[in-house]
Design an enzyme around this catalytic site. Structure first.
Site, PDB file in Angstrom:
ATOM      1  N   LEU A 157      42.654  37.194  28.435  1.00  0.00           N
ATOM      2  CA  LEU A 157      42.244  36.337  29.880  1.00  0.00           C
ATOM      3  C   LEU A 157      43.068  37.584  30.882  1.00  0.00           C
ATOM      4  O   LEU A 157      44.193  37.214  30.840  1.00  0.00           O
ATOM      5  CB  LEU A 157      42.947  35.367  29.111  1.00  0.00           C
ATOM      6  N   ASP A 158      42.652  36.650  32.534  1.00  0.00           N
ATOM      7  CA  ASP A 158      43.705  37.090  33.287  1.00  0.00           C
ATOM      8  C   ASP A 158      44.654  36.055  33.437  1.00  0.00           C
ATOM      9  O   ASP A 158      44.943  35.598  32.779  1.00  0.00           O
ATOM     10  CB  ASP A 158      42.492  37.264  34.752  1.00  0.00           C
ATOM     11  N   LYS A 159      45.323  36.573  34.389  1.00  0.00           N
ATOM     12  CA  LYS A 159      47.026  35.764  34.641  1.00  0.00           C
ATOM     13  C   LYS A 159      46.254  34.319  35.096  1.00  0.00           C
ATOM     14  O   LYS A 159      46.754  33.366  34.284  1.00  0.00           O
ATOM     15  CB  LYS A 159      48.079  36.903  35.232  1.00  0.00           C
ATOM     16  N   ARG A 266      33.579  36.813  37.059  1.00  0.00           N
ATOM     17  CA  ARG A 266      34.272  36.522  38.035  1.00  0.00           C
ATOM     18  C   ARG A 266      33.544  37.741  38.958  1.00  0.00           C
ATOM     19  O   ARG A 266      33.050  37.230  40.471  1.00  0.00           O
ATOM     20  CB  ARG A 266      35.744  37.145  38.377  1.00  0.00           C
TER      21      ARG A 266
END
Length: 343
Positions: A157-159, A266
Site C-alpha cells: 500500500l502507498d505510504k 489515484r
C-alpha cells in the site's frame, strides 16, 4: 582537456551479485589527465570519491593493466575498463513499534496499516517501516522470497494509504498468495476493495475504468495513463457509496481492483476528473476546490494531510488450508472526521 570517444556499459553476473562493467576510450588527441578526473568526466553518475575508491580496490584497468593510483596520468587513446560492484542492501533490523494485527496464524499475518507507514525499507526510509515492525513481531518466521528488504511482502500500500495488507510468514504461503495476487482476483479467489473520497460526482454512478498505466516520462515519481498498447493493463471498478457534503462537490466511492498497479486508483480517478481529496501528487489542480467546503470540512481536510484512500476489504484463500478468509477495516479516525465534517 581529455575528450571521451566511446562509453559503454554492461552488467555481468557474479557469485556476489551483479557487477556493472563500464568502458571508455579516450580520444587519440587527448592530453594526459589524472585517472580519477578522466573517469569522473566519463561517468558523471559516480562521485569522484567513489571512483577513487574503485581505483584503489583494483577495479580499474587501462588497456588491460590494473591501475591503483587515482593520480596516474592517462590519455592518448587509452581504454579504461571499470568494474562497479552492485551495492549490498543492508538487512533491516527489527523495531518493537506498534502493529495492528487483524489475523495471524503459522502461515500469514494480516495487518491494518496506518497512514504514514512505509511498507518496506527504501531510499530515504531505511527504518521505521512495516517490515522493521514485522521482523520484531515475527522474528525469523517471515518468507525469504521477497529478499532481505521485503521479507514476506506479497503486495503493498502507498505510504499514505491506510488499511488491510497480508504478509507471508513462510515460502509456501508467499507462493500461494502471490499466485492469487498475480491473477488479480479474476478467478474469484482474491477480493480487494478501497474507500476513496473524491472531488465531484462520477457519471455514471458506477462503472469500470480501463486505462493502461506507465511511469510518467516527465516525472519519474508519478504514474500516468498511456495509450493502448503501451504500459500495463489497469482496470478499476467503482461505485458511488455516498454523497457527503452539498452541491455534489465530493463523493465517497468503493473501488474494486481487477489489476494492482502502482497508484492505480489515484491515477484512474484523477484521469476521469475525480482526484482523491488530499492527494498532493494527482490532485494538485483541485486544491482551490476546497474553498467550496464549509470551514469544519476544510479544517478536517487540512488535518488529513494525505490522499483520502483506505483499503477497507481484503479476501483470499488460505494458501495451506484453502479456507476463504475475508477481513474488513473501518475507516481510520482522520478519514472518519473528514466524512463527518462534510456531513
Amino acid at each position: 582537456m581529455t575528450r571521451i570517444l566511446t562509453v559503454s556499459s554492461t552488467v555481468l553476473s557474479t557469485t556476489s551479485g551483479a557487477n556493472e562493467e563500464r568502458s571508455v576510450v579516450l580520444d587519440d588527441g587527448a592530453s594526459p589527465e589524472r585517472l580519477d578526473r578522466a573517469l569522473a568526466r566519463a561517468f558523471e553518475d559516480l562521485s569522484r570519491a567513489r571512483l577513487q575508491a574503485l581505483v584503489r580496490d583494483g577495479l580499474v584497468r587501462c588497456d588491460g593493466a590494473v591501475l591503483r593510483d587515482p593520480a596516474r596520468k592517462v590519455g592518448a587513446g587509452c581504454r579504461l575498463d571499470l568494474s562497479v560492484p552492485a551495492p549490498l542492501p543492508a538487512e533491516p533490523m527489527g523495531e518493537a513499534l506498534p502493529l495492528t494485527v487483524v489475523h495471524e496464524d503459522e502461515d500469514l499475518i494480516v495487518i491494518d496499516k496506518p497512514a504514514g507507514l512505509v511498507v518496506h525499507p527504501a531510499a530515504g526510509h531505511e527504518d521505521g517501516t512495516l517490515v522493521n515492525r514485522l521482523i520484531a513481531h515475527c522474528g525469523a518466521s517471515l518468507s525469504g522470497i521477497g529478499g532481505v528488504r521485503r521479507p514476506g511482502i506479497v503486495h503493498r500500500l502507498d505510504k499514505d494509504t491506510s488499511g488491510l495488507l497480508v504478509v507471508a510468514k513462510n515460502d509456501l504461503a508467499h507462493q500461494g498468495l502471490s499466485a492469487q495476487f498475480a491473477d488479480h482476483g479474476r478467478n474469484g479467489a482474491l477480493e480487494r476493495a478501497y474507500l476513496a473520497l473524491v472531488w465531484n460526482v462520477p457519471e455514471p454512478r458506477h462503472g469500470t475504468i480501463r486505462a493502461n498505466l506507465a511511469r510518467s516520462r516527465h516525472n519519474r515519481e508519478k504514474i500516468a495513463v498511456v495509450r493502448e498498447g503501451e504500459g500495463r493493463e489497469a482496470i478499476t471498478h467503482y461505485r458511488v457509496e455516498a454523497l457527503p457534503g452539498a452541491d455534489g462537490v465530493t463523493a465517497l466511492l468503493r473501488c474494486r481492483l481487477e489489476t494492482g498497479r502502482t497508484h492505480q486508483i489515484r491515477v484512474h480517478l484523477s484521469h476521469r476528473g475525480h482526484p482523491l481529496l488530499g492527494d498532493p501528487v494527482y490532485g494538485g489542480a483541485f486544491k482551490t476546490k476546497a474553498a467550496r467546503l464549509a470551514e469544519p470540512a476544510r479544517a478536517a481536510l487540512s488535518d488529513l494531510g494525505r490522499q483520502a484512500l483506505h483499503a477497507a476489504e481484503l479476501g483470499f484463500l488460505h494458501p495451506r488450508s484453502g479456507e476463504r478468509l475475508r477481513f474488513e477495516s473501518p475507516v481510520p479516525e482522520d478519514f472518519s472526521r473528514l466524512l463527518a465534517a462534510l456531513g
